[in-house]
Design a protein around this motif. Sequence first.
Motif, short mmCIF file in Angstrom:
data_model
loop_
_atom_site.label_atom_id
_atom_site.label_comp_id
_atom_site.label_asym_id
_atom_site.label_seq_id
_atom_site.Cartn_x
_atom_site.Cartn_y
_atom_site.Cartn_z
N ASP A 15 -26.94 5.24 -9.93
CA ASP A 15 -26.47 5.32 -8.54
C ASP A 15 -25.93 3.98 -8.04
O ASP A 15 -25.34 3.92 -6.95
CB ASP A 15 -27.62 5.74 -7.60
CG ASP A 15 -28.06 7.17 -7.84
OD1 ASP A 15 -27.26 7.95 -8.39
OD2 ASP A 15 -29.21 7.49 -7.48
N VAL A 16 -26.17 2.91 -8.79
CA VAL A 16 -25.73 1.57 -8.35
C VAL A 16 -24.87 0.96 -9.46
O VAL A 16 -25.36 0.23 -10.32
CB VAL A 16 -26.94 0.64 -8.06
CG1 VAL A 16 -26.47 -0.59 -7.28
CG2 VAL A 16 -28.03 1.37 -7.30
N LEU A 22 -26.27 -0.67 -2.91
CA LEU A 22 -26.63 0.63 -2.33
C LEU A 22 -27.74 0.39 -1.31
O LEU A 22 -28.72 -0.30 -1.60
CB LEU A 22 -27.13 1.57 -3.44
CG LEU A 22 -27.60 2.94 -2.99
CD1 LEU A 22 -26.41 3.81 -2.54
CD2 LEU A 22 -28.35 3.65 -4.14
N SER A 56 -25.60 -3.79 3.09
CA SER A 56 -24.96 -2.90 2.11
C SER A 56 -23.60 -2.41 2.61
O SER A 56 -22.83 -1.84 1.84
CB SER A 56 -25.87 -1.72 1.77
OG SER A 56 -26.19 -0.99 2.93
#
Length: 109
Positions: A15-16, A22, A56
Amino acid sequence: MTDNVNWVQAAKLADVPECEMLGVNLEGQKVALYHLEDGEIHASANICTHEYALLSDGWLEGCEVECPLHAGRFDIRSGKGLCHPIERDLAVYDVEVRDGLIFVALPSK
Ligand code: FES
Protein backbone atom coordinates in the motif's frame (compact mmCIF):
# COMPACT_ATOMS: atom_id res chain seq x y z
CA MET A 1 11.15 -0.71 26.72
CA THR A 2 8.78 -3.02 24.91
CA ASP A 3 6.31 -2.72 27.82
CA ASN A 4 5.61 0.88 26.87
CA VAL A 5 4.75 0.36 23.22
CA ASN A 6 1.86 -1.20 21.43
CA TRP A 7 2.67 -2.81 18.07
CA VAL A 8 -0.17 -2.08 15.68
CA GLN A 9 -0.66 -3.40 12.16
CA ALA A 10 -0.70 -0.26 10.02
CA ALA A 11 -0.89 -1.25 6.34
CA LYS A 12 0.30 -3.69 3.74
CA LEU A 13 3.77 -2.94 2.44
CA ALA A 14 2.24 -2.92 -1.05
CA ASP A 15 0.00 0.00 0.00
CA VAL A 16 3.05 2.29 0.32
CA PRO A 17 5.05 2.25 -2.93
CA GLU A 18 8.69 3.28 -2.88
CA CYS A 19 9.20 7.07 -2.57
CA GLU A 20 5.63 7.52 -1.40
CA MET A 21 3.81 7.98 1.89
CA LEU A 22 0.47 7.02 3.33
CA GLY A 23 -1.59 8.53 6.13
CA VAL A 24 -3.38 6.05 8.40
CA ASN A 25 -5.44 6.24 11.56
CA LEU A 26 -4.15 3.86 14.21
CA GLU A 27 -6.14 3.61 17.42
CA GLY A 28 -7.23 7.24 17.10
CA GLN A 29 -3.77 8.55 16.19
CA LYS A 30 -2.91 9.99 12.80
CA VAL A 31 0.28 8.32 11.60
CA ALA A 32 2.26 8.78 8.38
CA LEU A 33 4.10 5.85 6.81
CA TYR A 34 7.02 6.52 4.49
CA HIS A 35 8.74 4.18 2.03
CA LEU A 36 12.14 5.66 1.22
CA GLU A 37 13.96 5.08 -2.03
CA ASP A 38 16.51 2.87 -0.24
CA GLY A 39 13.65 0.56 0.79
CA GLU A 40 13.50 1.66 4.43
CA ILE A 41 10.08 2.12 6.01
CA HIS A 42 9.55 4.84 8.62
CA ALA A 43 6.58 6.15 10.60
CA SER A 44 5.84 9.44 12.32
CA ALA A 45 2.97 11.45 13.68
CA ASN A 46 1.08 12.74 10.65
CA ILE A 47 0.11 16.16 12.03
CA CYS A 48 2.65 18.93 11.59
CA THR A 49 4.02 20.37 14.84
CA HIS A 50 3.57 23.95 13.56
CA GLU A 51 -0.15 24.14 12.82
CA TYR A 52 -2.75 21.67 11.63
CA ALA A 53 -1.77 19.99 8.38
CA LEU A 54 -1.35 16.38 7.39
CA LEU A 55 2.22 15.69 6.35
CA SER A 56 1.02 12.86 4.13
CA ASP A 57 -0.62 15.58 1.98
CA GLY A 58 2.81 17.15 1.47
CA TRP A 59 5.90 15.99 -0.38
CA LEU A 60 8.45 13.32 0.35
CA GLU A 61 11.92 13.99 -0.98
CA GLY A 62 14.65 11.59 0.05
CA CYS A 63 14.33 11.28 3.83
CA GLU A 64 12.58 14.65 4.25
CA VAL A 65 8.89 15.43 4.30
CA GLU A 66 7.67 18.92 3.46
CA CYS A 67 4.48 20.17 5.06
CA PRO A 68 1.85 21.27 2.53
CA LEU A 69 0.80 24.34 4.53
CA HIS A 70 3.93 26.45 5.19
CA ALA A 71 6.69 24.28 3.69
CA GLY A 72 8.24 23.28 7.04
CA ARG A 73 10.43 20.20 6.65
CA PHE A 74 11.27 17.25 8.90
CA ASP A 75 13.80 14.46 8.68
CA ILE A 76 11.44 11.51 8.98
CA ARG A 77 14.19 9.19 10.27
CA SER A 78 14.68 11.28 13.44
CA GLY A 79 11.65 13.60 13.41
CA LYS A 80 13.98 16.60 13.56
CA GLY A 81 12.53 19.87 12.33
CA LEU A 82 14.84 21.25 9.66
CA CYS A 83 13.72 24.79 8.92
CA HIS A 84 11.46 27.72 9.72
CA PRO A 85 8.65 27.73 10.84
CA ILE A 86 9.16 24.39 12.62
CA GLU A 87 10.07 24.81 16.29
CA ARG A 88 9.19 21.35 17.62
CA ASP A 89 10.41 18.01 16.34
CA LEU A 90 8.00 15.36 15.16
CA ALA A 91 7.26 12.11 17.03
CA VAL A 92 8.66 9.12 15.18
CA TYR A 93 7.82 5.48 15.80
CA ASP A 94 9.67 2.20 15.38
CA VAL A 95 8.54 0.12 12.43
CA GLU A 96 8.76 -3.56 11.57
CA VAL A 97 7.81 -5.26 8.32
CA ARG A 98 6.68 -8.87 8.69
CA ASP A 99 5.13 -11.03 5.99
CA GLY A 100 4.41 -8.02 3.79
CA LEU A 101 2.70 -6.10 6.60
CA ILE A 102 3.88 -2.88 8.28
CA PHE A 103 3.67 -2.74 12.07
CA VAL A 104 4.15 0.50 14.03
CA ALA A 105 5.13 0.77 17.70
CA LEU A 106 2.75 3.33 19.16
CA PRO A 107 3.36 4.63 22.67
CA SER A 108 1.03 2.92 25.13
CA LYS A 109 -1.64 5.17 26.58
FE1 FES B 1 3.25 22.65 8.78
FE2 FES B 1 2.92 25.25 9.13
S1 FES B 1 1.46 23.69 9.41
S2 FES B 1 4.69 24.23 8.43
